[in-house]
Design a protein around this motif. Sequence first.
Motif, PDB file in Angstrom:
ATOM      1  N   SER A  14       0.836  -1.203   0.000  1.00 27.40           N
ATOM      2  CA  SER A  14       0.000   0.000   0.000  1.00 27.40           C
ATOM      3  C   SER A  14       0.870   1.252   0.000  1.00 27.40           C
ATOM      4  N   SER A  24      -4.652   1.869   4.951  1.00 31.22           N
ATOM      5  CA  SER A  24      -4.885   1.360   3.594  1.00 31.22           C
ATOM      6  C   SER A  24      -6.382   1.422   3.269  1.00 31.22           C
ATOM      7  N   GLY A  68      -4.774   0.460  -1.510  1.00 34.61           N
ATOM      8  CA  GLY A  68      -4.966  -0.812  -0.846  1.00 34.61           C
ATOM      9  C   GLY A  68      -6.339  -0.934  -0.212  1.00 34.61           C
TER      10      GLY A  68
END
Length: 288
Positions: free
Chosen positions: A77, A128, A135
């Motif tokens: 991420s 994230s 992500g």
Amino acid sequence: MNTLSVKDLCCLFCCPPCPGRIAAKLAFVPPEPTYAIMADESGARWTLHLGEKAEWQYSQRELDSLEMSMAQTSKGSRLACMFVRSAPSAKYTLLFSHGNAVDLGQMSSFYIGLGSRINCNIFSYDYSGYGASTGKPSEGNLYADIEAAWQQMRTRYGVNPENVILYGQSIGTVPTVDLASRFECAAVILHSPLTSGMRVAFPDTKKTYCFDVFPSIDKIAKVSSHVLVIHGTEDEVIDFSHGLAIYERCQHPVEPLWVEGAGHNDVELYSQYLERLRYFVAHELQGP
């Protein structure tokens, strides 16, 4: 964190429960992003653009002072990070892991106000899947996210661990406890902490099962730093008993702040919140 229906609970805990799904249901509700960040031609500097939902309360001067960057996590991420230099003479920097259903845009005004009032700079990041971070939110990503933020704060901004206070709020206490159990820092502040996911969903749970998530209750005893626990006595999302249980497991707790009558989202509105934080930073952490 959001309330679970009977249907949700049945889906979560049947044949056997999936930890990732428990985590998603219990904790992760990313809001629509309230900000965007844009890189300059060199890719080294980032500019913050706040939307209306960020509810910015200060002037352009304060907005321009917010330093944005991107950090890479071990799980792939890219995290949006914010450094708030709200107290130029500050000894300490809070590594702030915010609660659920908010992002850096919504928290930015709060960070400026908090930092200036307790004489601390603040470094924060979006998990994230939150804000401008890429992500998807998951328990594993929470731990990778805070470690990436920790490294970014240390390498890009040169903040030493002995000058870092790890501050976690609600779901943010989960990565905070995990990081604090593995790294030395000046202190830890846990604001409305949870003991584990199962214990939130099923208050009568007495032990940690193999499929449980967010098991902070099993990690807090490994934290060697001084810990300040803050919790509202009428918390309707994470019961006050969670804060008490975390406090009782700490190696080096300081006097906790139990905010009489406060719920999950209004602890900051009580005067004793800032008073306790000021005293903690100015007196309990300062050496001779």
